[in-house]
Each structure stands twice: as C-alpha cells, then as structure tokens.
Design a protein around this motif. Structure first.
Motif, PDB file in Angstrom:
ATOM      1  N   PRO A 258      11.405  -1.560  56.980  1.00 45.99           N
ATOM      2  CA  PRO A 258      12.028  -0.320  57.227  1.00 45.99           C
ATOM      3  C   PRO A 258      10.996   0.944  57.158  1.00 45.99           C
ATOM      4  O   PRO A 258      10.294   0.742  55.922  1.00 45.99           O
ATOM      5  N   PRO A 259      10.998   1.964  57.826  1.00 41.51           N
ATOM      6  CA  PRO A 259       9.876   2.810  57.919  1.00 41.51           C
ATOM      7  C   PRO A 259      10.083   3.849  56.649  1.00 41.51           C
ATOM      8  O   PRO A 259      11.272   4.249  56.347  1.00 41.51           O
ATOM      9  N   ARG A 260       9.178   4.337  55.900  1.00 44.37           N
ATOM     10  CA  ARG A 260       9.104   5.223  54.936  1.00 44.37           C
ATOM     11  C   ARG A 260       9.005   6.738  55.621  1.00 44.37           C
ATOM     12  O   ARG A 260       8.513   6.806  56.728  1.00 44.37           O
ATOM     13  N   ARG A 261       9.818   7.511  54.902  1.00 44.96           N
ATOM     14  CA  ARG A 261       9.590   9.034  55.588  1.00 44.96           C
ATOM     15  C   ARG A 261       8.946   9.509  54.232  1.00 44.96           C
ATOM     16  O   ARG A 261       8.965   9.336  53.256  1.00 44.96           O
ATOM     17  N   GLU A 262       8.180  10.818  54.699  1.00 45.42           N
ATOM     18  CA  GLU A 262       7.604  11.427  53.874  1.00 45.42           C
ATOM     19  C   GLU A 262       8.374  12.171  52.789  1.00 45.42           C
ATOM     20  O   GLU A 262       9.528  12.737  52.828  1.00 45.42           O
ATOM     21  N   PRO A 263       8.200  11.876  51.358  1.00 47.10           N
ATOM     22  CA  PRO A 263       9.277  12.251  50.418  1.00 47.10           C
ATOM     23  C   PRO A 263       9.268  13.767  50.383  1.00 47.10           C
ATOM     24  O   PRO A 263       8.340  14.567  50.408  1.00 47.10           O
ATOM     25  N   THR A 264      10.457  14.244  50.115  1.00 42.28           N
ATOM     26  CA  THR A 264      10.697  15.748  49.906  1.00 42.28           C
ATOM     27  C   THR A 264      11.386  15.979  48.684  1.00 42.28           C
ATOM     28  O   THR A 264      11.659  17.034  48.360  1.00 42.28           O
ATOM     29  N   ASP A 265      11.592  15.097  48.003  1.00 35.11           N
ATOM     30  CA  ASP A 265      12.408  15.347  46.695  1.00 35.11           C
ATOM     31  C   ASP A 265      11.426  14.764  45.367  1.00 35.11           C
ATOM     32  O   ASP A 265      10.890  13.844  45.401  1.00 35.11           O
ATOM     33  N   ASP A 266      11.858  15.372  44.272  1.00 27.27           N
ATOM     34  CA  ASP A 266      10.944  15.227  43.195  1.00 27.27           C
ATOM     35  C   ASP A 266      11.428  13.664  42.525  1.00 27.27           C
ATOM     36  O   ASP A 266      12.523  13.602  42.107  1.00 27.27           O
ATOM     37  N   PRO A 267      10.507  12.780  42.500  1.00 26.02           N
ATOM     38  CA  PRO A 267      10.819  11.707  41.709  1.00 26.02           C
ATOM     39  C   PRO A 267      11.209  11.704  40.316  1.00 26.02           C
ATOM     40  O   PRO A 267      12.008  10.967  39.822  1.00 26.02           O
ATOM     41  N   GLY A 268      10.926  12.771  39.595  1.00 27.70           N
ATOM     42  CA  GLY A 268      11.163  13.123  38.205  1.00 27.70           C
ATOM     43  C   GLY A 268      12.360  13.840  38.189  1.00 27.70           C
ATOM     44  O   GLY A 268      12.471  14.285  36.825  1.00 27.70           O
ATOM     45  N   ARG A 269      13.141  14.325  39.052  1.00 24.70           N
ATOM     46  CA  ARG A 269      14.361  15.207  38.898  1.00 24.70           C
ATOM     47  C   ARG A 269      15.295  14.587  37.865  1.00 24.70           C
ATOM     48  O   ARG A 269      15.737  13.395  38.167  1.00 24.70           O
ATOM     49  N   ARG A 270      15.701  15.277  36.974  1.00 22.99           N
ATOM     50  CA  ARG A 270      16.527  15.131  36.037  1.00 22.99           C
ATOM     51  C   ARG A 270      17.950  15.942  36.062  1.00 22.99           C
ATOM     52  O   ARG A 270      17.824  17.015  35.829  1.00 22.99           O
ATOM     53  N   ASP A 271      19.201  15.224  36.461  1.00 21.88           N
ATOM     54  CA  ASP A 271      20.451  15.836  36.745  1.00 21.88           C
ATOM     55  C   ASP A 271      21.057  15.886  35.366  1.00 21.88           C
ATOM     56  O   ASP A 271      21.367  14.874  34.936  1.00 21.88           O
ATOM     57  N   GLU A 272      20.899  16.958  34.644  1.00 23.78           N
ATOM     58  CA  GLU A 272      21.780  16.972  33.251  1.00 23.78           C
ATOM     59  C   GLU A 272      23.160  16.419  33.098  1.00 23.78           C
ATOM     60  O   GLU A 272      23.537  15.982  31.970  1.00 23.78           O
ATOM     61  N   TRP A 273      23.735  17.010  34.250  1.00 22.84           N
ATOM     62  CA  TRP A 273      25.264  16.341  34.066  1.00 22.84           C
ATOM     63  C   TRP A 273      25.580  14.945  34.110  1.00 22.84           C
ATOM     64  O   TRP A 273      26.742  14.575  33.884  1.00 22.84           O
ATOM     65  N   LEU A 274      24.547  14.157  34.491  1.00 27.59           N
ATOM     66  CA  LEU A 274      24.429  12.715  34.286  1.00 27.59           C
ATOM     67  C   LEU A 274      24.989  12.275  32.870  1.00 27.59           C
ATOM     68  O   LEU A 274      25.607  11.089  32.808  1.00 27.59           O
ATOM     69  N   LEU A 275      24.487  12.933  31.829  1.00 29.58           N
ATOM     70  CA  LEU A 275      24.837  12.707  30.408  1.00 29.58           C
ATOM     71  C   LEU A 275      26.266  12.325  30.086  1.00 29.58           C
ATOM     72  O   LEU A 275      26.620  11.776  29.332  1.00 29.58           O
ATOM     73  N   SER A 276      26.947  13.219  30.817  1.00 30.53           N
ATOM     74  CA  SER A 276      28.341  13.070  30.423  1.00 30.53           C
ATOM     75  C   SER A 276      29.270  12.706  31.967  1.00 30.53           C
ATOM     76  O   SER A 276      30.361  13.037  31.988  1.00 30.53           O
ATOM     77  N   ALA A 277      28.583  12.023  32.937  1.00 32.07           N
ATOM     78  CA  ALA A 277      29.099  11.416  34.061  1.00 32.07           C
ATOM     79  C   ALA A 277      30.116  10.248  33.893  1.00 32.07           C
ATOM     80  O   ALA A 277      31.194  10.497  34.440  1.00 32.07           O
ATOM     81  N   ILE A 278      30.019   9.646  32.752  1.00 27.58           N
ATOM     82  CA  ILE A 278      30.913   8.478  32.616  1.00 27.58           C
ATOM     83  C   ILE A 278      31.705   9.099  31.316  1.00 27.58           C
ATOM     84  O   ILE A 278      31.240   9.335  30.158  1.00 27.58           O
ATOM     85  N   PRO A 279      33.066   8.990  31.340  1.00 23.55           N
ATOM     86  CA  PRO A 279      34.229   9.186  30.355  1.00 23.55           C
ATOM     87  C   PRO A 279      33.938   8.489  29.263  1.00 23.55           C
ATOM     88  O   PRO A 279      33.706   7.434  29.326  1.00 23.55           O
ATOM     89  N   ARG A 280      34.153   9.012  27.766  1.00 24.14           N
ATOM     90  CA  ARG A 280      34.286   8.057  26.855  1.00 24.14           C
ATOM     91  C   ARG A 280      35.373   7.287  26.835  1.00 24.14           C
ATOM     92  O   ARG A 280      35.484   6.069  26.192  1.00 24.14           O
ATOM     93  N   ASP A 281      36.525   7.699  27.422  1.00 25.14           N
ATOM     94  CA  ASP A 281      37.570   6.943  27.398  1.00 25.14           C
ATOM     95  C   ASP A 281      37.686   5.949  28.334  1.00 25.14           C
ATOM     96  O   ASP A 281      37.101   6.165  29.846  1.00 25.14           O
ATOM     97  N   PRO A 282      37.577   4.739  28.023  1.00 22.46           N
ATOM     98  CA  PRO A 282      37.179   3.572  29.089  1.00 22.46           C
ATOM     99  C   PRO A 282      38.253   3.525  30.186  1.00 22.46           C
ATOM    100  O   PRO A 282      37.928   2.613  31.141  1.00 22.46           O
ATOM    101  N   ARG A 283      39.440   4.285  30.030  1.00 23.68           N
ATOM    102  CA  ARG A 283      40.410   3.969  31.132  1.00 23.68           C
ATOM    103  C   ARG A 283      40.399   4.911  32.032  1.00 23.68           C
ATOM    104  O   ARG A 283      41.192   5.289  32.914  1.00 23.68           O
TER     105      ARG A 283
END
Length: 515
Positions: A258-283
């Motif tokens: 599969p061919p690679r395309r020239e990267p245009t996105d930062d490999p080190g990008r950190r999206d802060e909202w991921l820290l709370s993406a999973i609810p603490r309530d397991p249900r």
C-alpha cells in the motif's frame, strides 16, 4: 490500394456503437436520474485515459449484399483506464441495450476483463446495472434450447479477490449474476433510491405471493444493513468519489505494498479531550468515531460498512501517511457485545487487511459475545470462532489499544497471542474472563446464599474483588505491557505505523479472502 475503406468502416461501426441503445432508450435512462455507461466511465476515470477493449462487439445487421446497415452494440463496455494516475480495468453494463441482460459477447467480455485485471495486476472496477451476463427467458427462443446454469467467469472472479482490489458499484436494478458480481467485491456500494439488488426481481417474486416494488424488495436500506453491500451513497458522482478514495489506500495488487502519502498531520498531536473521552461510569456509552478521527491523520478515515455489524466500526485510514485498517468497538450497539453480523464484518475486514498488507489498529471495548436465547439460536459462537480464526491467520503488523472492557472469548481475539504485537491500555481499561457483575453469583454462590444478609454479603464481595481490578494491578504482573495517557496514543500509533512499514511483505497470502 490503401486500407482506407476498412478504416472508414471501423469509424462507422464505432459511431453506431456510441449510440448505445438508441436515442429513445438513452432518454428514458437519463430521465430515471442515471448516467449512461459511457458517462459513468468518463466520470470515474482520469480524463482521456479510457482505452476500450472489444468496442466492435455486438450484433450486426446486413443488407442482401452483406453490407452493414446497423449495429446493436454489446451491452457490456470494458477496457483499461487510469484512476488518480493508477491503471485499472473498468467494466460497465449498458442498461439501454436490453436492460443490461446478456448477449453473445457479454460472457466472453466479462472473462476477458477479469483475466486482464489479474494478469496486469491492476484493480477491477465494475459499474453494474443489469444482470451482467446472466441469461433470460428470451434466450430459450433465441437458442432453441435451455441451458444448465454455469458461471464460466466465476473462477476468475474468485481468483481476483485474492490478487487485486475489486470495487463494484450497483447503479441500477441488478439481479442474479449482476447481484453476485456486486457482492463478490472488496468494496461495494449502491446509489440510494435508484439502485436495487435482488436474487430475483419483483415479477419473479410475485409468483410466490409477494407483491413488492423494487425498492421494497432490494433497496439500499436492505442490503447495506445485512452486509451484502458495504455502503450507500446519494448520487453516482458520490459513488465514484468513494471508489477512488477506497482504492487510494490499497496497492494495485498483492504483489505491491500500500502506498504512503506525504504526511500532512503532526505525529505528536495531542487532543486534550481524549483524557475524558471514556466515561468513569462503566455503563455509560460514548462516541467512538471522534476518537478514531482524533488518532488517525486528519480527514483520512474512510468508514466501510457503517450500517451493519454495528457493534464495531471498520474503515481505512492513514497514520503518518501510512495506510492502515482500523477496527473499533462501538458501545452504542449492544454495549459493544458481538452478534453474528458483527463477527462476520470483523472477519471480512481482517481478511482484507491481510490480503493487501495493511497493518491493523484495533481499538478495544468488548463486552464479549452477545448472550441469551436469541444469541444462541443465531449461532453467534460459530461466527465468533470464524473471527478468531481470521485473527490467528493474519500475519500483518497489529496494534491493540484497550480503551475500556475486554471480556470473554470475543476479547481473547483482540490480537494474535502467539506472536509479537503492539498493545497499550488506557487507564479506563478493565478486563477478565467475565464481568464482575455477572460472575459473582457463580463464583461465590455458596458464600452469598449462606449469609444472613445475602445482598450485603454480595456487595462486600464485589467491593473486595473490584479493589483488585485496577489496570495498574495487571501492569504490575505484566498482564498488560503499558498503560498510557490517552493523549499520547496518536504518537505511539505513528511509531507503530513507521515500524510496521518495513515489515509488510508483498505477495499472495496462504488463503484466499472470504467474500
């Protein structure tokens, strides 16, 4: 002494073929909101790149002197073209000629096209609008006898599934062999409202007492929900764009990578909202698609099979420019528990990744296989075992991210345990053979029933056991290799994609893909 007369006849024959089924039939075809087959080819292929093969095939009509006076062209057009600069084989049904039903040339042209794609090692794109090579009752009178059903092309169709990418677009009413050609693809789609797919159409079905309109019997709302077809689109133009995008992630054949395309996105990008993406309530549920889109390169995710097997999301994406196959649990459906269609969807997608050398990224939140009487009647375990087999037959690089739950036999297939894989867990991860809620009554039955207050005793036991279920306890025992900050996931996936790239190996796999 030149051959100009023959060159003039050649031009005349091509002029007759260009009329398709004639002005009146073309007009009716376009009034139904559909492009002609030649317009479709022009819309999909790079401008001016189509090189037709078999343009002269059809049924000629001659005068008493043997001079050609008219020509009914074959209702299958095929040839070579380029899509985004890459060679492909294009095959298109012409519905304006006998509604796309077969003529004497269709079968041979289908076989020729499939062999051409295989031997040139280029993708096959089918524009299906009719029976596409199947027979009709009219053939009985034409031939003077009936035929035992045969599919001489099918050997080549099956072979190509393991050699080159195959994309099929249902662009009208397709039945019989035409429907089979759509289903025998790595990626298929239907145009909503104008495309239908049948084992047999409404006139035949009416004989068993079911009087249905075309969309009632075989519309996209049926076949994109049962997995026969992957996706539906609003227009033919959208379908062509989707086909081009799908092919962009894959090699031209299994003999390439599969061919690679020239990267245009930062490999080190950190999206802060991921820290709370999973609810603490397991249900509590959460939306998985934004998480997928956050982790892969921006705007690179192409979901495949959105409307069926909905306990998982599958699609192609790029990570640091490298094409990957993404599987992600979706807790919005059955709490992430797998039913038969979900397991089947997983199997097909892992097979696709294996055949075309795509590393797999698996985002895990699996409650196990569905349970209960209906799940048992539906044979869920059989479908699940096929999914596990697909994982253990896969040799492509694999990375699992355990987002939350990993329970039961279904979770045991989150990666191949007999070889090295990348694996990380988020702090929200929890796992086991059974969820605590369902296992306490079995494991501590005597203790609970013998207590003066069974309810209180059960609560005490649950609290005691839960204190041991922290993922950090598992990390201490090296049950899980690493627990990570969710915001670091993208950078780790970029590392995975770059380490996996040189490990990919071109060539034909040991087993063929299961359509």
């Amino acid at each position: 002494m030149s051959w100009q007369p023959e060159i003039d006849e050649l031009a005349y024959r091509k002029q007759l073929a260009a009329r398709l089924g004639g002005e009146e039939k073309v007009k009716r075809h376009k009034a139904a909101g559909k492009l002609t087959v030649r317009e479709r080819i022009d819309a999909l292929a790079d401008a001016g790149s189509f090189r037709e093969v078999g343009a002269l095939s059809g049924s000629g009509h001659y005068d008493s002197n043997g001079k050609l006076v008219d020509l009914t062209p074959s209702n299958l057009i095929m040839g070579r073209a380029r899509v985004e600069g890459r060679p492909v084989v294009l095959v298109g049904d012409d519905f304006t000629v006998r509604g796309g039903a077969n003529d004497g040339a269709v079968g041979d042209k289908l076989i020729h096209a499939e062999k051409m794609a295989r031997d040139l090692r280029v993708p096959m794109v089918r524009l299906v609008d009719g029976t596409g090579g199947g027979g009709s009752v009219r053939n009985i009178e034409t031939k003077g006898h009936t035929l035992i059903p045969t599919m001489k092309v099918w050997q080549h169709v099956v072979e190509n599934m393991s050699v080159v990418p195959v994309v099929s677009l249902a662009l009208g009413s397709v039945a019989g062999m035409g429907a089979a050609r759509v289903a025998a693809s790595h990626y298929s789609l239907m145009v909503k409202g104008t495309a239908q797919l049948f084992n047999a159409g409404p006139p035949v079905v009416a004989r068993i007492g079911q009087h249905l309109e075309k969309n009632e019997l075989g519309g996209s709302h049926i076949h994109t929900r049962n997995g026969v077809v992957d996706d539906e689109v609003a227009s033919e133009e959208e379908g062509f764009a989707r086909a081009r995008q799908f092919l962009s992630y894959l090699p031209s054949s299994v003999h390439e990578l599969p061919p690679r395309r020239e990267p245009t996105d930062d490999p080190g990008r950190r999206d802060e909202w991921l820290l709370s993406a999973i609810p603490r309530d397991p249900r509590a549920v959460y939306k998985i698609r934004p998480i997928v889109q956050s982790l892969v390169d921006t705007d690179s995710f192409l979901e495949v099979g959105k409307h069926w097997g909905r306990a998982i999301v599958t699609g192609l994406a790029r990570i640091d420019g490298w094409p990957v196959a993404v599987v992600a649990s979706d807790p919005y459906f059955y709490g992430g528990g797998w039913d038969g269609p979900t397991a089947e969807k997983f199997t097909r997608f892992v097979d696709l990744a294996e055949v075309f050398h795509l590393p797999v990224v698996n985002l895990v939140d699996i409650a196990g296989f569905q349970i209960g009487l209906e799940a048992e009647k539906a044979g869920t375990m059989r479908y699940g075992v096929r999914a596990l087999a697909a994982v253990y037959q896969a040799t492509v690089p694999w990375c699992s991210i355990i987002l939350r739950r990993a329970y039961g036999v279904a979770a045991a297939g989150h990666q191949h345990m007999g070889r090295f894989n990348f694996r990380y867990a988020w702090p929200s991860g929890n796992w086991g053979s059974l969820p605590i809620e369902g296992g306490l009554e079995v494991a501590y039955k005597a203790e609970i029933e013998g207590a003066d207050d069974p309810v209180q005793k059960r609560a005490e036991i649950e609290q005691r056991v839960r204190s041991l279920t922290s993922p950090f306890r598992s990390a201490e025992a090296f049950v899980v290799e690493d627990i990570i900050d969710p915001r670091e996931t993208r950078s780790l996936l970029c590392e995975f994609a770059n380490l996996a790239a040189p490990l990919r190996e071109p060539g034909v796999r040991k087993f063929g893909i299961r359509p």
